[in-house]
Design a protein around this motif. Structure first.
Motif, PDB file in Angstrom:
ATOM      1  N   ASP A   1       3.375   0.249  -9.393  1.00  0.00           N
ATOM      2  CA  ASP A   1       4.416   0.943  -8.638  1.00  0.00           C
ATOM      3  C   ASP A   1       4.584   2.399  -9.051  1.00  0.00           C
ATOM      4  O   ASP A   1       5.331   3.145  -8.408  1.00  0.00           O
ATOM      5  CB  ASP A   1       5.757   0.213  -8.798  1.00  0.00           C
ATOM      6  CG  ASP A   1       5.819  -1.049  -7.932  1.00  0.00           C
ATOM      7  OD1 ASP A   1       5.107  -1.081  -6.912  1.00  0.00           O
ATOM      8  OD2 ASP A   1       6.563  -1.976  -8.291  1.00  0.00           O
TER       9      ASP A   1
ATOM     10  N   ARG B   1       3.878   6.390  -9.407  1.00  0.00           N
ATOM     11  CA  ARG B   1       3.348   7.367  -8.481  1.00  0.00           C
ATOM     12  C   ARG B   1       1.903   7.705  -8.830  1.00  0.00           C
ATOM     13  O   ARG B   1       1.509   7.782  -9.989  1.00  0.00           O
ATOM     14  CB  ARG B   1       4.192   8.646  -8.500  1.00  0.00           C
ATOM     15  CG  ARG B   1       5.589   8.434  -7.951  1.00  0.00           C
ATOM     16  CD  ARG B   1       5.551   8.287  -6.421  1.00  0.00           C
ATOM     17  NE  ARG B   1       6.882   8.061  -5.887  1.00  0.00           N
ATOM     18  CZ  ARG B   1       7.373   6.863  -5.574  1.00  0.00           C
ATOM     19  NH1 ARG B   1       6.635   5.776  -5.765  1.00  0.00           N
ATOM     20  NH2 ARG B   1       8.573   6.740  -5.068  1.00  0.00           N
TER      21      ARG B   1
ATOM     22  N   SER C   1       5.227  -3.912  -1.287  1.00  0.00           N
ATOM     23  CA  SER C   1       5.894  -2.619  -1.446  1.00  0.00           C
ATOM     24  C   SER C   1       7.260  -2.608  -0.776  1.00  0.00           C
ATOM     25  O   SER C   1       8.070  -1.711  -1.034  1.00  0.00           O
ATOM     26  CB  SER C   1       5.031  -1.509  -0.845  1.00  0.00           C
ATOM     27  OG  SER C   1       4.956  -1.645   0.572  1.00  0.00           O
TER      28      SER C   1
ATOM     29  N   TYR D   1       7.917  10.101  -1.300  1.00  0.00           N
ATOM     30  CA  TYR D   1       7.171   9.779  -2.523  1.00  0.00           C
ATOM     31  C   TYR D   1       7.025  11.039  -3.370  1.00  0.00           C
ATOM     32  O   TYR D   1       5.920  11.479  -3.712  1.00  0.00           O
ATOM     33  CB  TYR D   1       5.804   9.163  -2.170  1.00  0.00           C
ATOM     34  CG  TYR D   1       5.960   7.905  -1.363  1.00  0.00           C
ATOM     35  CD1 TYR D   1       6.312   6.709  -1.970  1.00  0.00           C
ATOM     36  CD2 TYR D   1       5.838   7.932   0.021  1.00  0.00           C
ATOM     37  CE1 TYR D   1       6.504   5.560  -1.224  1.00  0.00           C
ATOM     38  CE2 TYR D   1       6.037   6.788   0.784  1.00  0.00           C
ATOM     39  CZ  TYR D   1       6.372   5.603   0.148  1.00  0.00           C
ATOM     40  OH  TYR D   1       6.579   4.461   0.899  1.00  0.00           O
TER      41      TYR D   1
ATOM     42  N   ASP E   1      -0.287   7.190  -2.754  1.00  0.00           N
ATOM     43  CA  ASP E   1       0.939   6.418  -2.550  1.00  0.00           C
ATOM     44  C   ASP E   1       1.105   6.058  -1.084  1.00  0.00           C
ATOM     45  O   ASP E   1       1.512   4.943  -0.743  1.00  0.00           O
ATOM     46  CB  ASP E   1       2.154   7.220  -3.034  1.00  0.00           C
ATOM     47  CG  ASP E   1       2.148   7.399  -4.544  1.00  0.00           C
ATOM     48  OD1 ASP E   1       2.618   6.485  -5.235  1.00  0.00           O
ATOM     49  OD2 ASP E   1       1.673   8.436  -5.017  1.00  0.00           O
TER      50      ASP E   1
ATOM     51  N   THR F   1      -0.913   2.634  -1.822  1.00  0.00           N
ATOM     52  CA  THR F   1      -0.256   1.705  -2.731  1.00  0.00           C
ATOM     53  C   THR F   1       1.162   1.366  -2.277  1.00  0.00           C
ATOM     54  O   THR F   1       1.771   0.435  -2.813  1.00  0.00           O
ATOM     55  CB  THR F   1      -0.175   2.288  -4.150  1.00  0.00           C
ATOM     56  OG1 THR F   1       0.667   3.441  -4.139  1.00  0.00           O
ATOM     57  CG2 THR F   1      -1.551   2.668  -4.664  1.00  0.00           C
ATOM     58  N   GLN F   2       1.688   2.116  -1.315  1.00  0.00           N
ATOM     59  CA  GLN F   2       3.070   1.890  -0.893  1.00  0.00           C
ATOM     60  C   GLN F   2       3.208   1.817   0.627  1.00  0.00           C
ATOM     61  O   GLN F   2       3.687   0.830   1.159  1.00  0.00           O
ATOM     62  CB  GLN F   2       3.984   3.017  -1.417  1.00  0.00           C
ATOM     63  CG  GLN F   2       3.968   3.192  -2.928  1.00  0.00           C
ATOM     64  CD  GLN F   2       4.560   2.016  -3.674  1.00  0.00           C
ATOM     65  OE1 GLN F   2       5.400   1.286  -3.138  1.00  0.00           O
ATOM     66  NE2 GLN F   2       4.145   1.817  -4.920  1.00  0.00           N
ATOM     67  N   GLU F   3       2.777   2.850   1.344  1.00  0.00           N
ATOM     68  CA  GLU F   3       3.103   2.967   2.765  1.00  0.00           C
ATOM     69  C   GLU F   3       1.880   3.360   3.578  1.00  0.00           C
ATOM     70  O   GLU F   3       1.115   4.243   3.192  1.00  0.00           O
ATOM     71  CB  GLU F   3       4.201   4.014   2.970  1.00  0.00           C
ATOM     72  CG  GLU F   3       4.612   4.201   4.431  1.00  0.00           C
ATOM     73  CD  GLU F   3       5.717   5.228   4.596  1.00  0.00           C
ATOM     74  OE1 GLU F   3       5.953   5.672   5.737  1.00  0.00           O
ATOM     75  OE2 GLU F   3       6.359   5.596   3.576  1.00  0.00           O
TER      76      GLU F   3
END
Length: 717
Positions: free
Chosen positions: A159, A161, A607, A636, A680, A708-710
């Motif tokens: 998680d 950055r 996420s 982010y 990210d 990794t997120q969006e």
């Protein structure tokens, strides 16, 4: 401060103090040392290596602890730190055998442990601990079905950055990853892993493990091959951070010193020139360059000498019998010709003297009688050998051979007989001559041969321009021809390894080779890899489902079989750590469209951000992408955002982002260039356009799995 944190802080304080003391001791030793001989220089090299390890070990100096059933407690870190006065180690190196249970023990297989602790640090400060009980020592029945080690520490790391540089994962390697890291290095290993399974970080940690476990590998170094210079920059800090410097990083395009491909070519041309058949074709071509078995006329000191075809043929056969390169065989053949010439000249002189003697028998008889009755006090002449009877002594024959070898006329004749060759000249000749190409490469159809010759480089190509597919052909030719100036063998490295020295030599033999994004290599590129590591101590990692190259292999046996044969093992990474579950749920239909029979890897994290998509017109696209990037940058903060688009849209979108105020930091790349990278958040532009390209569904699979997120998708109506 919780007791566990306080306890581990004391250990970390001691480790920092011990590290500082070791660095100071090494500095003092280096300042006073003199490298007067090879042994001293080698010792100083090891000290410098140790200092580099300690210097880079600030992050993760201590990251774990294992408590055994026997009450033995071990702390783990990026480097090993000795205890005081010969006590047990203060910190165990993560690569040491004693550290392995930290990565492989589970509640069902505790391996003699009752607890594993992950220690999270920020510089010299412990910021948290995560305990995992193992077995049922705490009176519970524990399940390890998820297969994760240190889930809390792992998910916390995932998680974080993204910074644009790959970090180390010594504290969070999982069991299937650790199995790859510590696998036997004697057999080629092919690691199949989908997006986010940690292929690259596993491969790099394997390098660190192998260099630690087998120090002799450092003498020859490790070659890390990546798909692009951008990718190599991305991973560039991992191995130094692990204390490893005996490493050369390169792409297939940069493996041959002095050659940098700049000439574009079609996918059809690249595919044909990447096939395995070229290895045999180039071998035939070089064999045809060897002189025919014919009489050889040589003039030495004004006298013409003819070597018979039989003698020449024997010299050529002997020179080629060891499987030598063209230039090595040339050198051996020339040396044999020098011997034959020396024998012939000596025989000619003896023959001439014999003929002279036949014409002067009476004179010689009177001279002999005179000598027989001469005063015994006459001084001896000192004459011997050819001066007396025409027969050369061994010393005279050796001197004659030396004169022959130094004679410019002889050298010129032998250069015409068996000329030196340059790989660039020979490749240009071959690729530009359709009739010659058909003779040495009958496996090509007439149409395929025409494709190659129509795209051949200009005749004067010693300095380029070359295409990417030419590089493996040049490398193969250079190997078959050998070095005309240094033909005795390949460079295997002596003394301290120097990366610049190894990188500057095409023929350097490495101790181990790591190939990332290995699914993209052509068969001829695989031969380049094997030439640099004849022992086949090779680790290749990739995802056959992400293949975008022009080569048509769809499974690993097709990809590596020609170069590695059947002597390779496969390992699979099945868990996706990077890409969130919300994104991986989108990939199964894309894989099916790509023709894959594989399931996507299982994502272990969420996420909490649902992927989004929108449609815009072509004219609205630049503004829409810029707006999406700016929004993601704000969400982010401190992280990274990337844009993946079809090749035809990259320049326009990059210019649009560059013209924004302030400029949003977001690279705009094709799927091929984005391979191996992560951000990210990712904006995938015109997914239908990506899918429409060659092997486009594979490319779309790559594009969708970089975040990794969006994930956002912007389609063009």
């Amino acid at each position: 401060m919780p007791d566990a944190v306080r306890t581990e802080q004391q250990i970390l304080d001691a480790a920092w103090q011990r590290r500082a003391g070791l660095i100071a001791d090494i500095d003092a030793t280096l300042a006073a040392a003199r490298g007067d001989d090879d042994t001293s220089r080698a010792r100083l090299g090891r000290l410098r290596q140790r200092r580099a390890e300690l210097q880079h070990a600030e992050a993760g100096l201590v990251f774990g602890r294992i408590d055994g059933d026997d009450d033995v407690v071990r702390h783990l870190g990026r480097v090993g730190l000795p205890g005081d006065d010969g006590d047990d180690p203060l910190v165990v190196d993560w690569r040491a055998p004693a550290a392995r249970p930290f990565y492989t023990a589970t509640p069902r297989d505790p391996q003699g442990l009752r607890r594993r602790r992950h220690i999270r640090t920020r510089g010299p400060e412990v910021v948290g601990v995560d305990d995992e009980p193992l077995g049922d020592v705490f009176g519970t029945t524990l399940d390890d079905a998820d297969g994760l080690v240190g889930e809390g520490a792992l998910l916390a790391a995932l998680d974080e950055r993204r910074t644009g540089r790959m970090g180390t994962a010594v504290a969070t390697l999982q069991r299937e990853q650790d199995d790859v890291v510590r696998a036997d290095a004697r057999t080629p290993l092919v690691v199949q892993g989908g997006p986010g399974t940690g292929k690259t970080v596993v491969a790099l940690h394997r390098v660190a493990y192998l260099l630690f476990t087998y120090p002799h590998l450092a003498e020859r170094g490790v070659l890390v091959l990546g798909p692009s210079t951008r990718f190599l920059d991305y991973i560039g800090q991992v191995l130094p951070a692990l204390g490893e410097t005996a490493v050369v990083s390169a792409t297939c395009d940069t493996l041959v010193p002095g050659i940098r491909p700049t000439r574009p070519e079609t996918r059809d041309t690249a595919e044909i020139k990447g096939r395995a058949l070229w290895q045999a074709a180039l071998t035939r071509y070089v064999e045809a360059l060897v002189p025919f078995d014919d009489d050889l006329d040589v003039t030495f000191e004004g006298e013409r000498c003819t070597l018979t075809a039989a003698d020449v043929a024997a010299a050529v056969r002997a020179a080629r019998s060891g499987g030598h390169s063209y230039h090595r065989a040339r050198r051996l053949a020339v040396e044999r010709v020098h011997d034959l010439l020396a024998d012939a000249v000596a025989a000619r002189q003896a023959e001439l003297l014999a003929r002279a003697e036949e014409g002067f028998e009476d004179v010689l008889g009177r001279v002999d009688a005179s000598l027989a009755t001469a005063d015994d006090r006459a001084a001896p002449t000192g004459a011997s050998g050819s001066d007396v009877d025409g027969t050369f002594s061994s010393d005279e024959l050796a001197a004659l051979r030396t004169r022959i070898a130094a004679d410019r006329g002889v050298a010129s004749t032998l250069e015409r007989w068996w000329p030196r060759r340059e790989p660039a000249d020979e490749l240009a000749t071959l690729l530009g001559d359709a009739d010659l190409l058909r003779r040495v490469a009958p496996e090509l159809s007439p149409a395929e041969a025409d494709v190659v010759t129509s795209a051949a480089p200009p005749s004067d190509t010693r300095t380029g321009p070359w295409a990417s597919s030419d590089v493996p052909l040049l490398d193969a030719l250079a190997e078959l021809l050998g070095d005309s100036d240094d033909p005795d063998g390949r460079a295997t490295g002596q003394g301290d390894f120097v990366a610049d020295r190894a990188a500057a030599r095409r023929d350097w033999v490495y101790g181990h080779v790591v190939v990332d994004e290995a699914q993209e290599l052509s068969p001829m590129q695989w031969h380049m890899v094997v030439r640099r590591c004849p022992t086949r101590s090779i680790t290749s990692v990739g995802d056959i489902d992400q293949a975008e190259s022009v080569h048509r292999h769809t499974d690993w046996a097709d990809a590596v079989g020609d170069a590695l044969g059947e002597r390779w093992r496969r390992a699979d990474l099945t868990i996706c750590y990077r890409t969130p579950r919300e994104v991986m749920d989108l990939t199964a239909p894309v894989l099916r469209a790509a023709g894959s029979r594989n399931d996507p890897p299982r994502a272990v994290r969420s996420s909490g951000v649902a992927p989004w998509s929108r449609e815009v017109s072509a004219s609205e696209l630049p503004d829409a992408v810029r707006s999406a990037v700016e929004g993601m940058r704000a969400r982010y903060d401190g992280g990274t955002v990337g844009v993946v688009a079809p090749a035809g849209r990259v320049s326009v979108l990059a210019a649009s982002l560059a013209g924004a105020t302030p400029v949003p930091e977001a690279p705009v790349l094709t799927a091929a260039d984005a391979k191996g990278l992560e951000w990210d958040a990712t904006v995938v532009v015109d997914p239908a356009g990506i899918a429409a390209g060659p092997r486009g569904w594979n490319a779309l699979y790559v594009a969708l799995t970089r975040c990794t997120q969006e994930l956002g998708q912007i389609s063009v109506t």
